[in-house]
Design a protein around this motif. Structure first.
Motif, PDB file in Angstrom:
ATOM      1  N   ARG A  81     -33.445   0.740   6.347  1.00 14.24           N
ATOM      2  CA  ARG A  81     -33.422   1.965   5.541  1.00 14.24           C
ATOM      3  C   ARG A  81     -32.933   3.126   6.402  1.00 14.24           C
ATOM      4  O   ARG A  81     -33.657   3.638   7.250  1.00 14.24           O
ATOM      5  CB  ARG A  81     -34.821   2.290   4.991  1.00 14.24           C
ATOM      6  N   ASP A  82     -31.708   3.539   6.155  1.00 13.69           N
ATOM      7  CA  ASP A  82     -31.118   4.639   6.926  1.00 13.69           C
ATOM      8  C   ASP A  82     -31.358   5.963   6.203  1.00 13.69           C
ATOM      9  O   ASP A  82     -30.649   6.307   5.273  1.00 13.69           O
ATOM     10  CB  ASP A  82     -29.612   4.373   7.097  1.00 13.69           C
ATOM     11  N   ASN A  83     -32.368   6.687   6.663  1.00 13.81           N
ATOM     12  CA  ASN A  83     -32.670   7.995   6.065  1.00 13.81           C
ATOM     13  C   ASN A  83     -32.370   9.136   7.039  1.00 13.81           C
ATOM     14  O   ASN A  83     -32.844  10.256   6.847  1.00 13.81           O
ATOM     15  CB  ASN A  83     -34.140   8.057   5.643  1.00 13.81           C
ATOM     16  N   ASP A  84     -31.616   8.843   8.113  1.00 16.21           N
ATOM     17  CA  ASP A  84     -31.313   9.899   9.094  1.00 16.21           C
ATOM     18  C   ASP A  84     -30.125  10.742   8.643  1.00 16.21           C
ATOM     19  O   ASP A  84     -29.602  10.566   7.542  1.00 16.21           O
ATOM     20  CB  ASP A  84     -31.088   9.304  10.487  1.00 16.21           C
ATOM     21  N   ASN A  85     -29.708  11.678   9.494  1.00 13.83           N
ATOM     22  CA  ASN A  85     -28.634  12.611   9.119  1.00 13.83           C
ATOM     23  C   ASN A  85     -27.316  12.337   9.847  1.00 13.83           C
ATOM     24  O   ASN A  85     -26.480  13.221   9.968  1.00 13.83           O
ATOM     25  CB  ASN A  85     -29.088  14.044   9.385  1.00 13.83           C
ATOM     26  N   THR A  86     -27.189  11.132  10.338  1.00 13.26           N
ATOM     27  CA  THR A  86     -25.876  10.750  10.892  1.00 13.26           C
ATOM     28  C   THR A  86     -25.112  10.015   9.810  1.00 13.26           C
ATOM     29  O   THR A  86     -25.697   9.307   8.979  1.00 13.26           O
ATOM     30  CB  THR A  86     -26.034   9.817  12.109  1.00 13.26           C
ATOM     31  N   SER A  87     -23.798  10.181   9.844  1.00 13.75           N
ATOM     32  CA  SER A  87     -22.999   9.576   8.767  1.00 13.75           C
ATOM     33  C   SER A  87     -22.483   8.183   9.144  1.00 13.75           C
ATOM     34  O   SER A  87     -22.258   7.351   8.275  1.00 13.75           O
ATOM     35  CB  SER A  87     -21.831  10.496   8.413  1.00 13.75           C
ATOM     36  N   ASP A  88     -22.323   7.948  10.458  1.00  8.18           N
ATOM     37  CA  ASP A  88     -21.669   6.696  10.832  1.00  8.18           C
ATOM     38  C   ASP A  88     -22.583   5.667  11.468  1.00  8.18           C
ATOM     39  O   ASP A  88     -22.147   4.619  11.917  1.00  8.18           O
ATOM     40  CB  ASP A  88     -20.496   6.994  11.776  1.00  8.18           C
ATOM     41  N   LEU A  89     -23.903   5.961  11.550  1.00  5.74           N
ATOM     42  CA  LEU A  89     -24.809   4.960  12.122  1.00  5.74           C
ATOM     43  C   LEU A  89     -26.225   5.117  11.611  1.00  5.74           C
ATOM     44  O   LEU A  89     -26.575   6.146  11.035  1.00  5.74           O
ATOM     45  CB  LEU A  89     -24.799   5.045  13.650  1.00  5.74           C
ATOM     46  N   ASN A  90     -27.015   4.075  11.836  1.00 11.76           N
ATOM     47  CA  ASN A  90     -28.437   4.126  11.537  1.00 11.76           C
ATOM     48  C   ASN A  90     -29.184   4.140  12.873  1.00 11.76           C
ATOM     49  O   ASN A  90     -29.227   3.121  13.583  1.00 11.76           O
ATOM     50  CB  ASN A  90     -28.831   2.896  10.694  1.00 11.76           C
ATOM     51  N   CYS A  91     -29.772   5.323  13.213  1.00  9.20           N
ATOM     52  CA  CYS A  91     -30.448   5.481  14.509  1.00  9.20           C
ATOM     53  C   CYS A  91     -31.483   4.385  14.712  1.00  9.20           C
ATOM     54  O   CYS A  91     -31.653   3.861  15.824  1.00  9.20           O
ATOM     55  CB  CYS A  91     -31.121   6.844  14.595  1.00  9.20           C
TER      56      CYS A  91
HETATM   57 CA   LIG Z   1     -27.318   7.402   9.229  1.00 10.11          CA
END
Ligand SMILES: [Ca+2]
Length: 384
Positions: free
Chosen positions: A318-328
């Motif tokens: 579940r990618d809920n972060d604020n990067t567009s090209d990766l899931n931290c």
């Molecule tokens: Ca992301």
């Protein structure tokens, strides 16, 4: 007796009478003054004063009448018989005058009665004085009793303070005993928490400081933290060892009551440190378990969590972060990520304390991302 002799006799009599009446009048006046003076303080003053005035007026009237008669006698040629009658009349008048004198003596008695009254008044005054002195003594005694009472009150206050001090000492001894017990038993004490609409779940108290509930622990790498959203939602691991309590529980607990957050960290070299936040709150699943509150930081590690405040929780799936090209979370483990973060306490466990995708708290190791922590204990407790 010749007429001349008679006239002389009358004149002498008149002089004598005048002298007599003068003496009587002076005497009476003296008495009146005396009585008046003695009456000044009594309530009977008016009555007695009026009587005296009346008597005085009567006496003066008689006196004047006698004088007039004597003048009449002196100015008339009178017979022996007339003279005898006149003498008789004079005698009567004198008797009347004596009666008046007697009356005045009675008045003197009244004055004596007044003296009696005065002495009674004096007695009364003495009584009043005595009572006043008694009152003074009584007041003095009351003051002494008040002083004694105040003293007792002060004494009681001191006792209260002593009791309070003793209670605090007992508390301190109890706390020390508990922490000693938990140190001695080497096993962490477990207990259950029951939240509304949830099954009861086990948690452990912190090894130190006492009174905190542990919500996440990393000690040896025995538990897998590379897990999905659902695992982080419901929690995993063994509360006696490595585990995460679960986001839903954290949400319910911190929503029900304001909590503090205490993070204890350790490096492979054995050094430990901590970070404290005074208002920890996690949002609902709908809010993607957002880190809603942190409060104020204090501690020794430096603040590497405020960067994640108001960020949603992310997991490998579940990618809920604020990067567009990766899931931290894919690289650094589940956490509250913005454009990634300054802390990654669910990262991979490296027993040797080195690893880029490991457990980090940047501010405690100069943002050297090769360093991976080997001890983590995240704890919360309700705010007091
Ligand atoms: Ca992301």
């Amino acid at each position: 007796m010749s007429q001349e002799d008679f006239k002389d006799g009358i004149q002498r009599l008149q002089n004598n009478l005048d002298a007599h009446f003068q003496a009587v009048q002076t005497n009476i006046e003296g008495q009146h003054t005396e009585i008046r003076n003695s009456l000044k303080e009594t309530s009977a003053q008016e009555d007695l004063g009026a009587t005296l005035n009346r008597t005085e007026v009567q006496f003066m009237a008689v006196n004047t009448e006698i004088k007039n008669q004597l003048q009449e006698i002196g100015s008339k040629i009178i017979t022996k018989e007339d003279f005898a009658n006149s003498i008789q009349a004079l005698q009567a008048k004198l008797d009347a005058g004596l009666n008046r004198t007697e009356e005045l003596r009675m008045m003197k008695i009244t004055a004596d009665a007044n003296d009696e009254l005065k002495s009674q008044a004096n007695t009364l005054k003495d009584t009043i004085n005595y009572l006043q002195s008694q009152l003074k003594i009584s007041k003095g005694q009351t003051k002494i009793k008040e002083d004694i009472l105040n003293g007792k009150e002060e004494h009681l206050k001191n006792k209260d303070q002593q009791i309070s001090d003793l209670r605090n000492k007992i508390k301190l001894i109890e706390t020390t005993t508990i922490s000693k017990q938990s140190e001695q038993s080497s096993k962490l004490s477990e207990y259950q928490i029951k939240l509304r609409e949830m099954e009861p779940f086990k948690v452990t108290s912190a090894s130190s400081p006492p009174g905190w509930t542990v919500i996440q622990r990393r000690i040896d790498g025995s538990e897998n933290f590379n897990r999905t959203w659902n695992d982080y939602k419901s929690g995993f691991g063994k509360v006696s060892g490595e585990f995460f309590i679960g986001l839903e529980k954290l949400h319910r607990m911190t929503e029900a009551r304001p909590h503090e957050l205490y993070i204890k960290l350790g490096k492979v070299n054995g050094s430990t440190s901590y970070a404290h936040y005074n208002d920890f709150k996690i949002g609902s699943e709908k809010e993607l378990y957002e880190l809603k509150n942190l409060g104020k930081y204090s501690g020794e590690t430096g603040d590497s969590l405020t960067y994640s405040k108001n960020q949603k929780f992310s997991t490998i799936n579940r990618d809920n972060d604020n990067t567009s090209d990766l899931n931290c979370a894919f690289s650094f483990g589940a956490w509250w990520y913005h454009k990634c973060s300054e802390s990654t306490l669910n990262g991979k466990y490296f027993k040797n304390g080195k690893g880029f995708e490991g457990i980090h708290w940047g501010s405690w190791h100069d943002n050297d991302w090769e360093i991976s922590l080997t001890f983590v204990e995240i704890m919360i407790r309700p705010k007091s």
